[in-house]
Each structure stands twice: as C-alpha cells, then as structure tokens.
Design a protein around this motif. Structure first.
Motif, PDB file in Angstrom:
ATOM      1  N   HIS A   1     -76.360 -10.012   9.334  1.00 25.18           N
ATOM      2  CA  HIS A   1     -76.203 -11.229  10.118  1.00 25.18           C
ATOM      3  C   HIS A   1     -77.202 -11.238  11.263  1.00 25.18           C
ATOM      4  CE1 HIS A   1     -73.469  -8.237  12.028  1.00 25.18           C
ATOM      5  NE2 HIS A   1     -74.014  -8.708  13.144  1.00 25.18           N
ATOM      6  N   SER A   2     -77.423 -12.416  11.821  1.00 25.82           N
ATOM      7  CA  SER A   2     -78.207 -12.553  13.039  1.00 25.82           C
ATOM      8  C   SER A   2     -77.251 -12.841  14.187  1.00 25.82           C
ATOM      9  CB  SER A   2     -79.216 -13.703  12.905  1.00 25.82           C
ATOM     10  OG  SER A   2     -78.543 -14.951  12.863  1.00 25.82           O
ATOM     11  N   TRP A   3     -77.757 -12.719  15.416  1.00 22.02           N
ATOM     12  CA  TRP A   3     -76.931 -13.033  16.585  1.00 22.02           C
ATOM     13  C   TRP A   3     -76.475 -14.479  16.534  1.00 22.02           C
ATOM     14  CZ3 TRP A   3     -77.198 -16.503  20.668  1.00 22.02           C
ATOM     15  CH2 TRP A   3     -76.311 -16.256  21.737  1.00 22.02           C
ATOM     16  N   ALA A   4     -77.379 -15.382  16.183  1.00 27.55           N
ATOM     17  CA  ALA A   4     -77.039 -16.805  16.149  1.00 27.55           C
ATOM     18  C   ALA A   4     -75.947 -17.091  15.125  1.00 27.55           C
ATOM     19  CB  ALA A   4     -78.280 -17.631  15.844  1.00 27.55           C
ATOM     20  N   GLU A   5     -76.028 -16.433  13.967  1.00 23.82           N
ATOM     21  CA  GLU A   5     -75.036 -16.659  12.916  1.00 23.82           C
ATOM     22  C   GLU A   5     -73.666 -16.141  13.318  1.00 23.82           C
ATOM     23  OE1 GLU A   5     -78.015 -16.235   9.028  1.00 23.82           O
ATOM     24  OE2 GLU A   5     -76.967 -14.492   9.841  1.00 23.82           O
ATOM     25  N   VAL A   6     -73.600 -14.941  13.851  1.00 23.62           N
ATOM     26  CA  VAL A   6     -72.305 -14.314  14.095  1.00 23.62           C
ATOM     27  C   VAL A   6     -71.617 -14.869  15.349  1.00 23.62           C
ATOM     28  CG1 VAL A   6     -73.051 -12.338  15.511  1.00 23.62           C
ATOM     29  CG2 VAL A   6     -71.145 -12.066  13.911  1.00 23.62           C
ATOM     30  N   THR A   7     -72.400 -15.438  16.287  1.00 27.38           N
ATOM     31  CA  THR A   7     -71.805 -15.945  17.531  1.00 27.38           C
ATOM     32  C   THR A   7     -71.855 -17.461  17.655  1.00 27.38           C
ATOM     33  OG1 THR A   7     -73.843 -15.927  18.871  1.00 27.38           O
ATOM     34  CG2 THR A   7     -72.618 -13.844  18.680  1.00 27.38           C
ATOM     35  N   ASP A   8     -72.336 -18.148  16.613  1.00 29.43           N
ATOM     36  CA  ASP A   8     -72.494 -19.603  16.687  1.00 29.43           C
ATOM     37  C   ASP A   8     -73.409 -19.975  17.861  1.00 29.43           C
ATOM     38  OD1 ASP A   8     -72.111 -22.378  16.251  1.00 29.43           O
ATOM     39  OD2 ASP A   8     -70.363 -22.409  17.576  1.00 29.43           O
ATOM     40  N   ASP A   9     -74.546 -19.290  17.943  1.00 30.30           N
ATOM     41  CA  ASP A   9     -75.508 -19.512  19.038  1.00 30.30           C
ATOM     42  C   ASP A   9     -74.857 -19.366  20.410  1.00 30.30           C
ATOM     43  OD1 ASP A   9     -78.070 -20.041  17.788  1.00 30.30           O
ATOM     44  OD2 ASP A   9     -77.171 -21.886  17.018  1.00 30.30           O
ATOM     45  N   GLY A  10     -73.862 -18.487  20.490  1.00 31.56           N
ATOM     46  CA  GLY A  10     -73.209 -18.241  21.771  1.00 31.56           C
ATOM     47  C   GLY A  10     -72.085 -19.200  22.102  1.00 31.56           C
ATOM     48  N   TYR A  11     -71.811 -20.175  21.236  1.00 29.34           N
ATOM     49  CA  TYR A  11     -70.737 -21.144  21.493  1.00 29.34           C
ATOM     50  C   TYR A  11     -69.387 -20.655  20.962  1.00 29.34           C
ATOM     51  CZ  TYR A  11     -74.095 -24.690  23.014  1.00 29.34           C
ATOM     52  OH  TYR A  11     -75.066 -25.388  23.700  1.00 29.34           O
TER      53      TYR A  11
ATOM     54  N   ASP B   1     -57.515 -14.305  14.093  1.00 26.74           N
ATOM     55  CA  ASP B   1     -56.987 -13.090  13.465  1.00 26.74           C
ATOM     56  C   ASP B   1     -58.101 -12.179  12.956  1.00 26.74           C
ATOM     57  OD1 ASP B   1     -54.302 -13.893  13.861  1.00 26.74           O
ATOM     58  OD2 ASP B   1     -54.431 -15.191  12.098  1.00 26.74           O
ATOM     59  N   GLY B   2     -59.312 -12.381  13.411  1.00 23.48           N
ATOM     60  CA  GLY B   2     -60.423 -11.555  12.955  1.00 23.48           C
ATOM     61  C   GLY B   2     -60.205 -10.085  13.268  1.00 23.48           C
ATOM     62  N   ASP B   3     -60.633  -9.211  12.362  1.00 20.33           N
ATOM     63  CA  ASP B   3     -60.368  -7.780  12.540  1.00 20.33           C
ATOM     64  C   ASP B   3     -61.407  -7.077  13.417  1.00 20.33           C
ATOM     65  OD1 ASP B   3     -62.609  -7.575  10.898  1.00 20.33           O
ATOM     66  OD2 ASP B   3     -61.611  -6.422   9.329  1.00 20.33           O
ATOM     67  N   THR B   4     -62.500  -7.773  13.732  1.00 18.38           N
ATOM     68  CA  THR B   4     -63.584  -7.186  14.518  1.00 18.38           C
ATOM     69  C   THR B   4     -63.750  -7.941  15.825  1.00 18.38           C
ATOM     70  OG1 THR B   4     -64.780  -6.455  12.531  1.00 18.38           O
ATOM     71  CG2 THR B   4     -66.060  -6.700  14.568  1.00 18.38           C
ATOM     72  N   LEU B   5     -63.723  -7.224  16.928  1.00 18.71           N
ATOM     73  CA  LEU B   5     -64.060  -7.802  18.231  1.00 18.71           C
ATOM     74  C   LEU B   5     -65.561  -7.645  18.399  1.00 18.71           C
ATOM     75  CD1 LEU B   5     -62.769  -9.108  20.752  1.00 18.71           C
ATOM     76  CD2 LEU B   5     -62.664  -6.826  21.765  1.00 18.71           C
ATOM     77  N   TYR B   6     -66.282  -8.758  18.357  1.00 16.93           N
ATOM     78  CA  TYR B   6     -67.749  -8.728  18.324  1.00 16.93           C
ATOM     79  C   TYR B   6     -68.315  -9.119  19.686  1.00 16.93           C
ATOM     80  CZ  TYR B   6     -72.382  -8.901  16.274  1.00 16.93           C
ATOM     81  OH  TYR B   6     -73.687  -8.636  15.973  1.00 16.93           O
ATOM     82  N   VAL B   7     -69.199  -8.280  20.211  1.00 13.46           N
ATOM     83  CA  VAL B   7     -69.775  -8.521  21.531  1.00 13.46           C
ATOM     84  C   VAL B   7     -70.871  -9.577  21.439  1.00 13.46           C
ATOM     85  CG1 VAL B   7     -71.015  -7.504  23.475  1.00 13.46           C
ATOM     86  CG2 VAL B   7     -69.251  -6.186  22.292  1.00 13.46           C
ATOM     87  N   VAL B   8     -70.713 -10.628  22.218  1.00 10.17           N
ATOM     88  CA  VAL B   8     -71.696 -11.703  22.281  1.00 10.17           C
ATOM     89  C   VAL B   8     -72.769 -11.402  23.310  1.00 10.17           C
ATOM     90  CG1 VAL B   8     -72.014 -14.189  22.667  1.00 10.17           C
ATOM     91  CG2 VAL B   8     -69.887 -13.352  21.630  1.00 10.17           C
ATOM     92  N   ASP B   9     -72.347 -10.844  24.448  1.00 10.67           N
ATOM     93  CA  ASP B   9     -73.285 -10.646  25.553  1.00 10.67           C
ATOM     94  C   ASP B   9     -72.706  -9.656  26.555  1.00 10.67           C
ATOM     95  OD1 ASP B   9     -75.662 -11.699  27.261  1.00 10.67           O
ATOM     96  OD2 ASP B   9     -73.957 -11.926  28.594  1.00 10.67           O
ATOM     97  N   LEU B  10     -73.596  -8.914  27.193  1.00 16.56           N
ATOM     98  CA  LEU B  10     -73.246  -8.037  28.304  1.00 16.56           C
ATOM     99  C   LEU B  10     -74.396  -8.074  29.294  1.00 16.56           C
ATOM    100  CD1 LEU B  10     -71.664  -5.701  29.735  1.00 16.56           C
ATOM    101  CD2 LEU B  10     -72.928  -4.129  28.245  1.00 16.56           C
ATOM    102  N   CYS B  11     -74.112  -8.374  30.555  1.00 14.65           N
ATOM    103  CA  CYS B  11     -75.178  -8.357  31.558  1.00 14.65           C
ATOM    104  C   CYS B  11     -74.594  -8.000  32.925  1.00 14.65           C
ATOM    105  CB  CYS B  11     -75.926  -9.681  31.622  1.00 14.65           C
ATOM    106  SG  CYS B  11     -74.934 -11.120  32.069  1.00 14.65           S
ATOM    107  N   VAL B  12     -75.411  -7.313  33.714  1.00 17.09           N
ATOM    108  CA  VAL B  12     -75.046  -6.895  35.065  1.00 17.09           C
ATOM    109  C   VAL B  12     -76.230  -7.180  35.975  1.00 17.09           C
ATOM    110  CG1 VAL B  12     -74.419  -4.937  36.551  1.00 17.09           C
ATOM    111  CG2 VAL B  12     -73.481  -5.102  34.230  1.00 17.09           C
TER     112      VAL B  12
END
Length: 219
Positions: free
Chosen positions: A89-99, A106-117
C-alpha cells in the motif's frame, strides 16, 4: 486518554500532558506541522482543518497530542484498518490522503497516519511518549497490532549498493543507522517489510519501512 508526565533532556525538566486533540486545537496543530516540516516541504501537505475535523469526529481515540509549557508540542494520528500481513500500500491509499474516511471501526490494525514534534521539544522524548500512548490505545481497543510506514531518510546514501530491503536489514542489525527507522526500533517496533512507492520522498527514494508493534495481550 489523558496522561500527565514529567520529561527531561538532562538540562531542562518540564511537565507535559498527553490527551486527545479537539477542534480548539486545530490552529496549533497546523503550526506544529509548519515547524516540523519547514520549506522546501510543501505547505499544502501540512494538515488542513478538513482533515483534522475528520480525525476528531471519525476516530477521536486515534487523535493524540502532547502539551508542554502550555502549548501543543506534538501530535500523533492513527486510524483502524484490517490489513493482511504483507499487504502492499501507499500512504495515500491506506490513510485516504490523511482524511481517514476509510477508517474501519472494527479494524484489527491501528495504523499510524502521522507523528510530529516541534523541533524545540524533540530532545525531551515526547515522540517516544506519544508512541507509547498509541501502543496503550491499541491494547485498550483490542487491536492485534500497531503498524506504520516509516520514512527511510538515510537510504538515498546507500541506494547505489543496497536494495531498500537490504538497507532495512542492515539498519535492524545495527550495522547502519537511519534517523527514523532506528528511532522506531528504539520505541519497540519491529521491521516487517518495505512498501515501495509509499510516498514522494527523495531521501527515502519513495520507500517506507513497515514497522510493527504486536499487542502482547493477544495471541
């Protein structure tokens, strides 16, 4: 989720709080993105209010921020998906372009969209605390794992002699150091593969390391 912590970099110590972000935080969250990803990073790729609205309404459990010195110092966002091991998958596909409109309750995977500090706060280990808090969220929700596509910004220096998969193996073995992948390994993540064409990133040559944390309370 609301957690108070004390953080230190050896020379300064401050109290911080990790909590869910809300509509009132949108302006500050965009400021964090601007500081974390300055030019030449394109500003149109920073969070916008429409994306943030989806985060806090569609999956508030996955919308975390850390507050220090009275202001938001960082954030982390995730969604739930059901993804088979080895799925490309790509980031855009798996996160709906961040939307995250493709969030699966009920998804079995908690998928990280973004992390920033914010750069001024990175020495305090706030990114590690945010990741730990998202691990706790995965346990709380009963997800089998947390997964993310981590940048490989050191790869372009080795691309003439190593494939992305070989580079990831070398970093995981400690023979090479990568600013992002090595950090994620220190946070308890395990490399499980490479996603090619993950995002437009010259330093990573378009690749991302798929980094997994398994819920230890599930078989």
């Amino acid at each position: 989720m609301r957690k108070r912590i004390i953080v230190s970099d050896g020379s300064r110590t401050t109290e911080a709080e990790i909590r869910r972000y809300t509509r009132d935080d949108f302006k500050a969250l965009i400021e964090v993105q601007a500081e974390s990803f300055p030019p030449p990073y394109p500003s149109e790729l920073w969070w916008n209010e429409a994306q943030l609205h989806e985060h806090v309404t569609r999956f508030p459990e996955g919308a975390l921020c850390v507050v220090a010195d009275g202001k938001i110092a960082g954030s982390m966002t995730a969604l739930r998906r059901t993804l088979a091991d080895g799925d490309g998958h790509s980031w855009a596909e798996v996160t709906d372009d961040g939307y995250i409109r493709n969030h699966e309750p009920d998804g079995d995977t908690l998928y990280v969209v973004d992390l920033c500090v914010r750069p001024a706060y990175r020495s305090l280990g706030l990114g590690i605390w945010l990741i730990q808090s998202m691990h706790e969220t995965a346990v709380h929700l009963g997800c089998r794992r947390l997964l993310s596509g981590g940048r490989m910004p050191g790869y372009h220096k080795q691309a003439d002699r190593l494939t992305p998969e070989q580079y990831l193996t070398e970093v995981a073995a400690g023979r090479l150091r990568d600013p992002v992948v090595s950090f994620l390994i220190r946070c308890g993540r395990i490399p499980v593969g490479v996603a090619r064409g993950y995002l437009e990133d010259e330093e990573s040559c378009g690749n991302a390391a798929l980094m997994e944390w398994r819920n230890p309370f599930l078989a």
